[in-house]
Design an enzyme around this catalytic site. Structure first.
Site, PDB file in Angstrom:
ATOM      1  N   TYR A 184      -4.363  22.951  32.388  1.00  0.00           N
ATOM      2  CA  TYR A 184      -5.391  23.901  32.834  1.00  0.00           C
ATOM      3  C   TYR A 184      -4.753  25.227  33.246  1.00  0.00           C
ATOM      4  CZ  TYR A 184      -9.607  25.269  35.512  1.00  0.00           C
ATOM      5  OH  TYR A 184     -10.722  25.899  36.004  1.00  0.00           O
ATOM      6  N   LYS A 200      -5.327  28.927  31.622  1.00  0.00           N
ATOM      7  CA  LYS A 200      -5.986  29.949  32.426  1.00  0.00           C
ATOM      8  C   LYS A 200      -5.142  31.211  32.585  1.00  0.00           C
ATOM      9  CE  LYS A 200      -9.967  28.051  33.326  1.00  0.00           C
ATOM     10  NZ  LYS A 200     -11.169  28.604  32.656  1.00  0.00           N
TER      11      LYS A 200
END
Length: 311
Positions: A164, A168
């Site tokens: 993640y 991001k």
């Protein structure tokens, strides 16, 4: 000053619930025609539902205009069709909020490579695909507003979210190049780092904090960043009524003379090299080499740079 989206067509990915739903509802309230994109899957990307259609129904009951789209952001052809359908129905696309996301959290030691790849594909590649599908339309009409959804995990790190976080922070980097390429076409690109109580975070917050971090509190930042008078290349954090900016910064370069350019020489200067003094937020990558040349000239004098490096 009233900000509206009259005569604008907006696409919100992952808009079947949580943050995306709130963005879609408020865009519609403010006059936008909204494409509500959502596969309707669970937070790990599996399953399906009619979540997008439910949000469209909610918008239409309130007097707004919307259409549902079930395309996957990981399939470029489906993103192209989504944009083509919006243009056929409403004549253009002006706003894109890249909000679709999934979570497959594990420590890096235990993470299956397929889970790393999938999370990066949804967040980073998916946002690139949706943006690319809109890009030529934005250029042709000399107007486009794009919002990428980053995270504090990407900006600052978080245990158990290597996939993640990589995706991001990648989105912040994508923003920085696209805002340069889109500038002459009046395309503005920004990054939002939201903190909100959604199905993605419901087991991460205590109950009271979950209520405090209602997704509706992120909407003001998101919609300003895709409005006509939006800035570009901003990184904004939002949650629970608190808002802040973040930057990718660098300090002044330390230029080492040739006889100092050893591992030991670098180590001896580490305190200066790593010092948080005179931090600056470059607006393009070329400023890094410029900072190095400036440091060299500061040591050797203005005529030290080779002619090929001047300018």
């Amino acid at each position: 000053m009233s900000i509206d989206f009259k005569d604008k067509v907006a696409i919100v990915t992952g808009a079947g619930g949580g943050l995306g739903r709130e963005y879609a509802l408020e865009l519609a309230r403010r006059g936008a025609k909204v494409v509500v994109n959502d596969l309707g899957g669970s937070r790990d990307g599996t399953g399906s539902s009619d979540a997008a259609a439910q949000v469209v129904e909610e918008i239409e009951k309130a007097g707004g205009t919307a259409m549902a789209n079930g395309g996957s952001v990981t399939e470029y052809e489906q993103m192209e069709k989504m944009v083509a359908d919006a243009k056929q129905k409403w004549g253009g696309v002006h706003v894109l909020i890249n909000n679709a996301g999934v979570l497959r959290d594990k420590t890096f030691a235990k993470m299956d490579p397929a889970d790393f790849e999938f999370v990066v594909k949804v967040h980073l590649t998916g946002s690139a695909f949706a943006t690319k599908a809109c890009w030529e339309t934005f250029r042709e009409q000399a107007y486009g507003r794009v919002l990428m959804t980053a995270s504090s995990t990407g900006l600052f790190g978080n245990f158990g979210q290597a996939n993640y976080g990589a995706a991001k922070l990648g989105l912040a980097g994508l923003t920085k190049t696209l805002q340069l390429e889109g500038a002459k076409y009046n395309i503005k690109v920004n990054t939002l780092s939201p903190v909100a109580g959604t199905r993605m975070t419901e087991d991460l917050f205590p109950e009271e904090a979950f209520k405090l971090f209602d997704p509706v509190n992120v909407v003001p930042a998101a919609l300003f960043l895709v409005s006509e008078d939006a800035p570009t290349n901003a990184i904004v954090g939002a949650g629970a009524g608190g808002f802040h900016s973040a930057w990718v910064v660098m300090n002044d370069a330390v230029w080492l003379k040739e006889d100092e350019r050893t591992v030991e020489g670098f180590a001896a200067n580490w305190d200066r090299i790593s010092g948080m003094n005179n931090l600056q937020a470059p607006q393009s990558g070329s400023e890094q080499s410029g900072a190095i040349l400036k440091a060299m000239q500061g040591v050797l004098g203005g005529d030290a740079a080779p002619s090929s490096a001047r300018g």
